[in-house]
Design an enzyme around this catalytic site. Structure first.
Site: not given
Length: 430
Positions: A48-49, A107, A131, A136, A138, A203, A207
């Site tokens: 974006r920047r 996600k 994944e 993260g 894992i 969040d 997941k």
């Protein structure tokens, strides 16, 4: 034979995760080439920047036109780490249409529109790997989607948000209140300036939807996941948990019904015994406990967020997708053949820990016990303390349908002898 023509990668987003992906692609280029069987080349970076300095990235690769980048036609793999629903959804489907497979860490998008994205990938003969969308670094999605695909997974129980685990761990170990622990998490960079997505469970719910869909071979959308945040957890709750030999975690729980006819997915705070493996997960770490019919109990543990850990998962998917590209094949797509219904939270069988403020006089316990009996809920333990006409009554139930337990609590509120319901928390991990 090693292919000399490079596989071209477009990177959408170059923030904390994207910059780490670019760095690893550059510093580990020779190793990636050897593992894939062909060189990989960063062919463009959409941001974006564009004026921001990005160490290690050729400025000529930087563009603000993500759509043009994915439409180039010579891109083999698009790595999407911008997050959110749009424009990520349109960019991913456009990438499929123009010949690219996709690796995503998104996600929210996968939880909401995974079925449609998988269908688009299949229609165009492309891969969709994600994944990095859950836990993260894992390895979790690939073990569920590939290593355990011959087994029957019955339950997935886990801590999948590092921010909330850090806050709850701080409350447990230091006696801090919720706001104090949140302030510490913010100061250390674990919590965003607006922590709502984490502390209210959004969040973790995304997941949970992804994990449930893969584990049970059925479609589970974000709206199917029961969600309860952790902002009401208090130091008094932790004191009660300690008296029971428990601690408190924000858990994502995905379960197959005992009769196999439905599934559930939920996120909420819960007391778990200190003897449970998840109880020892500290600070901002994640851990997921998987129960399968043949494999038994498995636990996956590690850093669940951060630039380098998440980039590790992205690169793992990138290698897999590039290998598929060279072999003119695709990896596993969506598996939703069971088409199992998702039950409501009211049908879930749980246990409750209920703390009541009551009048300290004869007959109160009998009244409370009668309410539980009328709703078909069996009491496991009761603890009462009182002084000067006021008392605290803590009741731990046996397992019962959540709707019955909820109805019990509402009925208790209507008793004249109950001054208030101090706290309600589910008990898991028996």
């Amino acid at each position: 034979m090693m292919r000399t023509r490079p596989l071209k990668v477009a990177l959408l987003g170059c923030g904390v995760v994207g910059s780490e992906v670019a760095r690893i692609m550059t510093t580990h280029a020779d190793d990636l080439t050897a593992r894939i069987g062909a060189p990989v080349e960063l062919a463009g970076v959409a941001v974006r920047r564009p004026s921001k300095v990005r160490d290690g990235i050729d400025p000529s690769l930087v563009t603000t036109d993500a759509t043009a980048l994915v439409k180039r036609g010579d891109i083999d793999v698009v790595v999407e780490v911008i997050g959110g629903i749009e424009p990520a959804r349109t960019l991913i489907t456009t990438a499929f249409e123009h010949g690219a497979s996709v690796v995503s860490a998104n996600k929210a998008l996968i939880a909401q529109d995974g079925a449609a994205l998988h269908a688009a990938a299949q229609e165009h003969g492309r891969d969709l790997y994600y994944e990095a969308a859950v836990a993260g670094a894992i390895p979790l999605i690939r073990p569920l989607r590939e290593s355990l695909v011959g087994d029957k997974v019955n339950r997935v129980l886990g801590i999948v948000n590092g921010t909330t685990n850090f806050i709850l761990d701080a409350m447990d170990t230091t006696g801090a209140g919720y706001q104090e622990a949140l302030d510490e998490a913010t100061a250390l960079g674990y919590a965003e300036a607006d922590p709502t997505a984490d502390v209210e469970g959004f969040d973790a719910a995304a997941k949970a939807a992804i994990l449930a869909g893969i584990a049970f071979h059925t479609r589970v959308r974000l709206d199917d996941v029961y969600r309860e945040g952790m902002t009401e957890v208090t130091a008094a709750d932790f004191a009660s948990a300690k008296r029971m030999g428990c601690t408190i975690k924000l858990l994502a729980i995905c379960e197959r019904a005992a009769d196999g006819g439905s599934v559930t997915a939920r996120v909420h705070p819960a007391m778990i015994p200190l003897s449970h493996p998840l109880a020892s997960v500290r600070e901002a770490y994640n851990a997921v406990f998987v129960e399968a019919e043949a494999a038994g109990q498995l636990m996956f543990y590690g850093p669940g967020a951060g630039g380098a850990p998440t980039a590790s998962a992205v690169l793992g998917d990138l290698v897999a997708v590039c290998r598929n590209k060279l072999g003119e094949a695709t990896g596993p797509g969506e598996s939703a053949y069971t088409q199992l219904p998702v039950s409501s939270m009211g049908e879930v069988v749980t246990r409750y820990h209920i703390s009541l403020d009551v009048a300290d006089k004869p007959g109160v316990l009998a009244q409370v016990a009668t309410v539980f009996a009328e709703h078909g809920v069996s009491i496991d333990t009761v603890r009462q303390t009182g002084k000067d006409g006021e008392a605290s009554l803590v009741v731990v139930t046996h397992r019962a349908p959540d709707a019955a337990l909820t109805g019990t609590v509402e009925a208790l509120r209507n008793l004249d002898t109950v001054r208030g319901v101090a706290s309600i928390m589910r008990v898991e991990g028996e």
